[in-house]
Write a protein that holds these residues in place. Structure first.
Motif, PDB file in Angstrom:
ATOM      1  N   HIS A  41      55.958  -8.538  72.455  1.00 12.57           N
ATOM      2  CA  HIS A  41      55.996  -7.193  73.033  1.00 12.57           C
ATOM      3  C   HIS A  41      57.429  -6.714  73.233  1.00 12.57           C
ATOM      4  N   GLY A  42      57.578  -5.395  73.355  1.00 15.86           N
ATOM      5  CA  GLY A  42      58.901  -4.789  73.385  1.00 15.86           C
ATOM      6  C   GLY A  42      59.786  -5.252  74.511  1.00 15.86           C
ATOM      7  N   THR A  43      59.299  -5.184  75.751  1.00 17.41           N
ATOM      8  CA  THR A  43      60.131  -5.593  76.885  1.00 17.41           C
ATOM      9  C   THR A  43      60.413  -7.085  76.844  1.00 17.41           C
ATOM     10  N   THR A  44      59.428  -7.871  76.439  1.00 21.75           N
ATOM     11  CA  THR A  44      59.646  -9.315  76.342  1.00 21.75           C
ATOM     12  C   THR A  44      60.702  -9.632  75.288  1.00 21.75           C
ATOM     13  N   ILE A  45      60.655  -8.961  74.144  1.00 28.17           N
ATOM     14  CA  ILE A  45      61.652  -9.206  73.104  1.00 28.17           C
ATOM     15  C   ILE A  45      63.036  -8.786  73.583  1.00 28.17           C
ATOM     16  N   ARG A  46      63.131  -7.650  74.243  1.00 26.32           N
ATOM     17  CA  ARG A  46      64.429  -7.206  74.777  1.00 26.32           C
ATOM     18  C   ARG A  46      64.925  -8.177  75.842  1.00 26.32           C
ATOM     19  N   GLY A  47      64.005  -8.649  76.672  1.00 27.61           N
ATOM     20  CA  GLY A  47      64.393  -9.597  77.715  1.00 27.61           C
ATOM     21  C   GLY A  47      64.905 -10.906  77.150  1.00 27.61           C
ATOM     22  N   ILE A  48      64.267 -11.388  76.082  1.00 26.94           N
ATOM     23  CA  ILE A  48      64.741 -12.612  75.430  1.00 26.94           C
ATOM     24  C   ILE A  48      66.150 -12.399  74.888  1.00 26.94           C
ATOM     25  N   ALA A  49      66.368 -11.262  74.240  1.00 30.71           N
ATOM     26  CA  ALA A  49      67.706 -10.966  73.718  1.00 30.71           C
ATOM     27  C   ALA A  49      68.743 -10.978  74.827  1.00 30.71           C
ATOM     28  N   ASP A  50      68.396 -10.402  75.959  1.00 25.44           N
ATOM     29  CA  ASP A  50      69.327 -10.349  77.083  1.00 25.44           C
ATOM     30  C   ASP A  50      69.624 -11.750  77.608  1.00 25.44           C
ATOM     31  N   LYS A  51      68.593 -12.594  77.704  1.00 27.76           N
ATOM     32  CA  LYS A  51      68.787 -13.966  78.185  1.00 27.76           C
ATOM     33  C   LYS A  51      69.643 -14.779  77.219  1.00 27.76           C
ATOM     34  N   LEU A  52      69.630 -14.396  75.943  1.00 27.27           N
ATOM     35  CA  LEU A  52      70.448 -15.094  74.946  1.00 27.27           C
ATOM     36  C   LEU A  52      71.825 -14.469  74.795  1.00 27.27           C
ATOM     37  N   GLY A  53      72.189 -13.627  75.761  1.00 26.88           N
ATOM     38  CA  GLY A  53      73.551 -13.095  75.813  1.00 26.88           C
ATOM     39  C   GLY A  53      73.793 -11.850  74.997  1.00 26.88           C
ATOM     40  N   ARG A  54      72.717 -11.198  74.502  1.00 32.57           N
ATOM     41  CA  ARG A  54      72.893 -10.009  73.687  1.00 32.57           C
ATOM     42  C   ARG A  54      72.387  -8.775  74.441  1.00 32.57           C
ATOM     43  N   HIS A  55      73.128  -8.405  75.472  1.00 26.33           N
ATOM     44  CA  HIS A  55      72.798  -7.211  76.236  1.00 26.33           C
ATOM     45  C   HIS A  55      72.857  -5.975  75.344  1.00 26.33           C
ATOM     46  N   ASP A  56      73.724  -6.002  74.333  1.00 27.79           N
ATOM     47  CA  ASP A  56      73.823  -4.867  73.414  1.00 27.79           C
ATOM     48  C   ASP A  56      72.525  -4.660  72.649  1.00 27.79           C
ATOM     49  N   PHE A  57      71.864  -5.754  72.259  1.00 27.10           N
ATOM     50  CA  PHE A  57      70.562  -5.645  71.604  1.00 27.10           C
ATOM     51  C   PHE A  57      69.502  -5.148  72.585  1.00 27.10           C
ATOM     52  N   ALA A  58      69.508  -5.724  73.781  1.00 27.11           N
ATOM     53  CA  ALA A  58      68.475  -5.411  74.772  1.00 27.11           C
ATOM     54  C   ALA A  58      68.481  -3.946  75.176  1.00 27.11           C
ATOM     55  N   SER A  59      69.608  -3.273  75.003  1.00 32.86           N
ATOM     56  CA  SER A  59      69.712  -1.865  75.385  1.00 32.86           C
ATOM     57  C   SER A  59      68.937  -0.943  74.448  1.00 32.86           C
ATOM     58  N   ASN A  60      68.463  -1.474  73.333  1.00 31.66           N
ATOM     59  CA  ASN A  60      67.755  -0.661  72.345  1.00 31.66           C
ATOM     60  C   ASN A  60      66.255  -0.910  72.404  1.00 31.66           C
ATOM     61  N   SER A  61      65.478   0.163  72.408  1.00 31.13           N
ATOM     62  CA  SER A  61      64.027   0.016  72.332  1.00 31.13           C
ATOM     63  C   SER A  61      63.648  -0.681  71.030  1.00 31.13           C
ATOM     64  N   VAL A  62      62.703  -1.598  71.108  1.00 30.56           N
ATOM     65  CA  VAL A  62      62.265  -2.332  69.920  1.00 30.56           C
ATOM     66  C   VAL A  62      61.196  -1.517  69.198  1.00 30.56           C
ATOM     67  N   LYS A  63      61.366  -1.322  67.914  1.00 25.19           N
ATOM     68  CA  LYS A  63      60.415  -0.551  67.122  1.00 25.19           C
ATOM     69  C   LYS A  63      59.141  -1.366  66.900  1.00 25.19           C
ATOM     70  N   ASN A  64      58.014  -0.681  66.892  1.00 25.35           N
ATOM     71  CA  ASN A  64      56.750  -1.351  66.590  1.00 25.35           C
ATOM     72  C   ASN A  64      56.817  -1.968  65.201  1.00 25.35           C
ATOM     73  N   GLY A  65      56.445  -3.238  65.108  1.00 24.57           N
ATOM     74  CA  GLY A  65      56.477  -3.949  63.835  1.00 24.57           C
ATOM     75  C   GLY A  65      57.829  -4.506  63.462  1.00 24.57           C
ATOM     76  N   ALA A  66      58.864  -4.255  64.288  1.00 21.92           N
ATOM     77  CA  ALA A  66      60.199  -4.774  63.991  1.00 21.92           C
ATOM     78  C   ALA A  66      60.311  -6.244  64.381  1.00 21.92           C
ATOM     79  N   LEU A  67      61.296  -6.908  63.812  1.00 23.38           N
ATOM     80  CA  LEU A  67      61.413  -8.361  63.912  1.00 23.38           C
ATOM     81  C   LEU A  67      62.714  -8.791  64.576  1.00 23.38           C
ATOM     82  N   MET A  68      62.614  -9.821  65.396  1.00 20.62           N
ATOM     83  CA  MET A  68      63.776 -10.555  65.896  1.00 20.62           C
ATOM     84  C   MET A  68      63.688 -11.978  65.346  1.00 20.62           C
ATOM     85  N   ARG A  69      64.686 -12.377  64.578  1.00 20.48           N
ATOM     86  CA  ARG A  69      64.694 -13.736  64.008  1.00 20.48           C
ATOM     87  C   ARG A  69      65.641 -14.608  64.825  1.00 20.48           C
ATOM     88  N   ILE A  70      65.145 -15.765  65.242  1.00 27.45           N
ATOM     89  CA  ILE A  70      65.890 -16.659  66.121  1.00 27.45           C
ATOM     90  C   ILE A  70      65.920 -18.063  65.524  1.00 27.45           C
TER      91      ILE A  70
END
Length: 221
Positions: free
Chosen positions: A173-202
């Motif tokens: 989900h969008g907030t969960t994906i943004r929250g994970i990015a923030d916890k991994l030190g990427r506040h710049d990523f977390a500031s952006n709304s996640v598009k439906n169907g978009a991917l975060m590769r870790i």
């Protein structure tokens, strides 16, 4: 040990279309949302997945199935439901118009904010989650600590289930994906709304993780 995680946001739902906070509420996918899942599956069609997971919310389960429907790499698996990868629970704000939520949260801060993303950009994901909890009169909403405890458990679960080099699909989900990015030190990523169907590769290691792609809805893997 590096596990390759492909974390996809679910397709558009009717609550997304109506700009309502969704959380643990379970609005169905729109026709466009179904296409988001199929399109994500096309971009990931050549990845052999050693495991596929989704949160236990219907929009994620269905999106995962649409993704796997287009898989051409003989993954041959059905998504397993993992509640740890649910969205943040918004408590009393579930189903509420996003502008109303933003206005309410703004009462707890000195600056007026136009959108929830503005709030996150200004104060960070943890503060946003904690303020939602603070503003919920019934204190049903999850705060940052509660949310991250379960998501961290989810990552530990994935580590226990998989081995070095495994490719793993997770639909979340969008907030969960943004929250994970923030916890991994990427506040710049977390500031952006996640598009439906978009991917975060870790790249998931035993005690750390690195984001390789974020909010990606174009790359064919």
């Amino acid at each position: 040990m590096a596990i390759n995680l492909y974390i996809v946001r679910h397709g558009e739902t009717y609550f997304n279309f109506l700009h309502r906070f969704q959380g643990w509420s379970d609005a169905p996918l729109t026709p466009k949302g179904i296409q988001h899942g199929l399109d994500a599956g096309t971009r990931l069609a050549n990845i052999h997945f050693d495991g596929a997971y989704s949160s236990d919310l219907t929009r994620s389960v269905h999106t995962a199935r649409y993704i796997l429907k287009n898989n051409q790499a003989n993954s041959g698996i059905e998504p397993t439901e993992l509640p740890d990868f649910r969205e943040q629970f918004f408590g009393s704000f579930e189903g509420v118009d996003s502008e109303v939520v933003t206005t309410t949260l703004g009462a707890y801060k000195p600056n007026s904010l136009n959108t929830y993303s503005d709030f996150i950009t200004e104060f960070g994901m943890a503060e946003a989650m904690d303020t939602i909890y603070l503003a919920d009169p019934f204190k049903f909403a999850e705060d940052d600590e509660q949310w991250w405890t379960r998501v961290s458990h989810g990552f530990d679960d994935i580590r226990a289930r998989h081995h070095d080099g495994d490719n793993v699909l997770i639909v979340s989900h969008g907030t969960t994906i943004r929250g994970i990015a923030d916890k991994l030190g990427r506040h710049d990523f977390a500031s952006n709304s996640v598009k439906n169907g978009a991917l975060m590769r870790i790249e998931l290691l035993p005690s750390t993780a690195t984001i390789l792609n974020f909010n990606d809805d174009t790359t064919v893997f």
